[in-house]
Design a protein around this motif. Sequence first.
Motif, PDB file in Angstrom:
ATOM      1  N   LEU A 109       0.836  -1.187  -0.063  1.00  0.00           N
ATOM      2  CA  LEU A 109       0.119  -0.089   0.033  1.00  0.00           C
ATOM      3  C   LEU A 109       0.966   1.279  -0.094  1.00  0.00           C
ATOM      4  O   LEU A 109       0.664   2.043  -0.856  1.00  0.00           O
ATOM      5  N   GLY A 110       1.919   1.187   0.911  1.00  0.00           N
ATOM      6  CA  GLY A 110       2.943   2.513   0.866  1.00  0.00           C
ATOM      7  C   GLY A 110       3.538   2.118   2.084  1.00  0.00           C
ATOM      8  O   GLY A 110       4.196   1.155   2.442  1.00  0.00           O
ATOM      9  N   HIS A 111       3.653   3.465   3.007  1.00  0.00           N
ATOM     10  CA  HIS A 111       4.580   3.303   4.133  1.00  0.00           C
ATOM     11  C   HIS A 111       3.653   4.257   5.136  1.00  0.00           C
ATOM     12  O   HIS A 111       2.971   5.183   4.706  1.00  0.00           O
ATOM     13  N   VAL A 112       3.989   4.013   6.559  1.00  0.00           N
ATOM     14  CA  VAL A 112       3.546   4.876   7.448  1.00  0.00           C
ATOM     15  C   VAL A 112       4.553   5.364   8.471  1.00  0.00           C
ATOM     16  O   VAL A 112       5.764   4.915   8.491  1.00  0.00           O
ATOM     17  N   PHE A 113       4.225   6.745   8.387  1.00  0.00           N
ATOM     18  CA  PHE A 113       5.235   7.579   9.373  1.00  0.00           C
ATOM     19  C   PHE A 113       4.668   8.103  10.432  1.00  0.00           C
ATOM     20  O   PHE A 113       3.514   8.263  10.475  1.00  0.00           O
ATOM     21  N   GLU A 114       5.415   8.333  11.557  1.00  0.00           N
ATOM     22  CA  GLU A 114       4.919   8.496  13.143  1.00  0.00           C
ATOM     23  C   GLU A 114       5.582   9.984  13.399  1.00  0.00           C
ATOM     24  O   GLU A 114       6.755  10.149  12.823  1.00  0.00           O
ATOM     25  N   ASN A 115       4.866  10.488  14.394  1.00  0.00           N
ATOM     26  CA  ASN A 115       5.584  11.713  15.061  1.00  0.00           C
ATOM     27  C   ASN A 115       6.209  12.915  14.209  1.00  0.00           C
ATOM     28  O   ASN A 115       7.231  13.222  14.202  1.00  0.00           O
ATOM     29  N   GLU A 116       5.287  12.993  13.081  1.00  0.00           N
ATOM     30  CA  GLU A 116       5.543  14.200  12.232  1.00  0.00           C
ATOM     31  C   GLU A 116       4.946  15.466  12.527  1.00  0.00           C
ATOM     32  O   GLU A 116       5.189  16.720  12.060  1.00  0.00           O
ATOM     33  N   GLY A 117       4.054  15.370  13.644  1.00  0.00           N
ATOM     34  CA  GLY A 117       3.378  16.626  14.162  1.00  0.00           C
ATOM     35  C   GLY A 117       2.028  17.007  13.654  1.00  0.00           C
ATOM     36  O   GLY A 117       1.632  18.085  13.814  1.00  0.00           O
ATOM     37  N   PHE A 118       1.529  16.061  12.643  1.00  0.00           N
ATOM     38  CA  PHE A 118       0.278  16.325  12.132  1.00  0.00           C
ATOM     39  C   PHE A 118      -0.840  16.396  13.330  1.00  0.00           C
ATOM     40  O   PHE A 118      -0.858  15.584  14.065  1.00  0.00           O
ATOM     41  N   PRO A 119      -1.748  17.157  13.273  1.00  0.00           N
ATOM     42  CA  PRO A 119      -2.811  17.481  14.404  1.00  0.00           C
ATOM     43  C   PRO A 119      -3.971  16.412  14.255  1.00  0.00           C
ATOM     44  O   PRO A 119      -5.138  16.670  13.821  1.00  0.00           O
ATOM     45  N   THR A 120      -3.552  15.146  14.296  1.00  0.00           N
ATOM     46  CA  THR A 120      -4.457  14.176  14.162  1.00  0.00           C
ATOM     47  C   THR A 120      -4.232  13.137  15.275  1.00  0.00           C
ATOM     48  O   THR A 120      -3.660  13.416  16.122  1.00  0.00           O
ATOM     49  N   PRO A 121      -5.392  12.501  15.786  1.00  0.00           N
ATOM     50  CA  PRO A 121      -5.651  11.474  16.977  1.00  0.00           C
ATOM     51  C   PRO A 121      -4.245  10.500  17.133  1.00  0.00           C
ATOM     52  O   PRO A 121      -3.993   9.966  18.306  1.00  0.00           O
ATOM     53  N   THR A 122      -3.737  10.021  15.901  1.00  0.00           N
ATOM     54  CA  THR A 122      -2.553   9.168  16.159  1.00  0.00           C
ATOM     55  C   THR A 122      -1.254   9.723  15.774  1.00  0.00           C
ATOM     56  O   THR A 122      -0.266   9.188  16.038  1.00  0.00           O
ATOM     57  N   ASP A 123      -0.925  11.043  15.289  1.00  0.00           N
ATOM     58  CA  ASP A 123       0.273  11.306  14.877  1.00  0.00           C
ATOM     59  C   ASP A 123       1.000  10.407  14.044  1.00  0.00           C
ATOM     60  O   ASP A 123       1.934  10.302  13.887  1.00  0.00           O
ATOM     61  N   GLN A 124      -0.039   9.527  13.119  1.00  0.00           N
ATOM     62  CA  GLN A 124       0.606   8.653  12.186  1.00  0.00           C
ATOM     63  C   GLN A 124       0.145   9.457  10.709  1.00  0.00           C
ATOM     64  O   GLN A 124      -0.843   9.938  10.528  1.00  0.00           O
ATOM     65  N   ARG A 125       0.988   8.994   9.573  1.00  0.00           N
ATOM     66  CA  ARG A 125       0.587   9.452   8.263  1.00  0.00           C
ATOM     67  C   ARG A 125       0.848   7.981   7.509  1.00  0.00           C
ATOM     68  O   ARG A 125       1.965   7.572   7.181  1.00  0.00           O
ATOM     69  N   HIS A 126      -0.208   7.423   7.018  1.00  0.00           N
ATOM     70  CA  HIS A 126      -0.195   6.588   6.234  1.00  0.00           C
ATOM     71  C   HIS A 126      -0.119   6.883   4.742  1.00  0.00           C
ATOM     72  O   HIS A 126      -1.146   7.498   4.353  1.00  0.00           O
ATOM     73  N   CYS A 127       1.067   6.978   3.976  1.00  0.00           N
ATOM     74  CA  CYS A 127       1.321   7.582   2.697  1.00  0.00           C
ATOM     75  C   CYS A 127       0.876   6.441   1.842  1.00  0.00           C
ATOM     76  O   CYS A 127       1.784   5.543   1.633  1.00  0.00           O
ATOM     77  N   VAL A 128      -0.341   6.560   1.131  1.00  0.00           N
ATOM     78  CA  VAL A 128      -0.711   5.304   0.203  1.00  0.00           C
ATOM     79  C   VAL A 128      -0.721   5.735  -1.376  1.00  0.00           C
ATOM     80  O   VAL A 128      -1.110   6.700  -1.565  1.00  0.00           O
ATOM     81  N   LYS A 131      -3.219   3.845  -6.576  1.00  0.00           N
ATOM     82  CA  LYS A 131      -3.245   2.809  -7.474  1.00  0.00           C
ATOM     83  C   LYS A 131      -3.373   1.529  -6.519  1.00  0.00           C
ATOM     84  O   LYS A 131      -3.652   0.299  -7.069  1.00  0.00           O
ATOM     85  N   SER A 132      -3.093   1.426  -5.500  1.00  0.00           N
ATOM     86  CA  SER A 132      -3.152   0.373  -4.495  1.00  0.00           C
ATOM     87  C   SER A 132      -4.657   0.219  -3.815  1.00  0.00           C
ATOM     88  O   SER A 132      -4.951  -0.531  -3.137  1.00  0.00           O
ATOM     89  N   ILE A 133      -5.579   1.235  -3.767  1.00  0.00           N
ATOM     90  CA  ILE A 133      -6.782   1.326  -3.179  1.00  0.00           C
ATOM     91  C   ILE A 133      -7.752   1.750  -4.264  1.00  0.00           C
ATOM     92  O   ILE A 133      -7.635   2.152  -5.522  1.00  0.00           O
ATOM     93  N   LYS A 134      -8.976   1.231  -3.944  1.00  0.00           N
ATOM     94  CA  LYS A 134     -10.157   1.738  -4.816  1.00  0.00           C
ATOM     95  C   LYS A 134     -11.152   2.456  -3.929  1.00  0.00           C
ATOM     96  O   LYS A 134     -11.527   1.678  -2.815  1.00  0.00           O
ATOM     97  N   PHE A 135     -11.803   3.480  -4.447  1.00  0.00           N
ATOM     98  CA  PHE A 135     -12.811   4.209  -3.527  1.00  0.00           C
ATOM     99  C   PHE A 135     -14.254   3.477  -3.767  1.00  0.00           C
ATOM    100  O   PHE A 135     -14.716   3.575  -4.857  1.00  0.00           O
ATOM    101  N   GLU A 136     -15.037   3.270  -2.619  1.00  0.00           N
ATOM    102  CA  GLU A 136     -16.567   2.975  -2.681  1.00  0.00           C
ATOM    103  C   GLU A 136     -17.258   4.207  -1.983  1.00  0.00           C
ATOM    104  O   GLU A 136     -17.126   4.115  -0.616  1.00  0.00           O
TER     105      GLU A 136
END
Length: 139
Positions: A109-128, A131-136
């Motif tokens: 899918l890609g890679h996950v990065f942590e502790n980059e300071g994004f204001p999200t509940p997990t401070d994770q960024r799944h960089c996806v 082409k590896s996903i399809k939206f429904e």
Amino acid sequence: MASSAGTKLGKDTPDSTWKEVLSTDEYRILRQKGTEPAGSGLYNKHKEEGTYRCAGCQTPIYTSETKFDSGCGWPAFYAEIPGAVDRHVDNAFGMKRVEITCANCGGHLGHVFENEGFPTPTDQRHCVNSKSIKFEGSK
């Protein structure tokens, strides 16, 4: 999970089957751990409500509720659907990263990065890769 042709797709699915059901780009990314150029993916700026499924086996991977604009050039999510993603240490290219794959079929899918300071509940960024996903969309 099954493909549109009804074939059950998983970690034991042979390469020959993946080559039949995936596009050339999907195969390169999902099965050969490729990536798409930054900013080129269909879902980078996508904002609709719904579910993002693995482009290989159709397993639900992410929901639109966890998608955010990280500015990285790829779709970013701060959390996966519980149990949908496996993590693996990736030491390619002289750096240590954490690869994320579909827990059902093993598709990259890609890679996950942590502790980059994004204001999200997990401070994770799944960089996806798009082409590896399809939206429904939500019904």
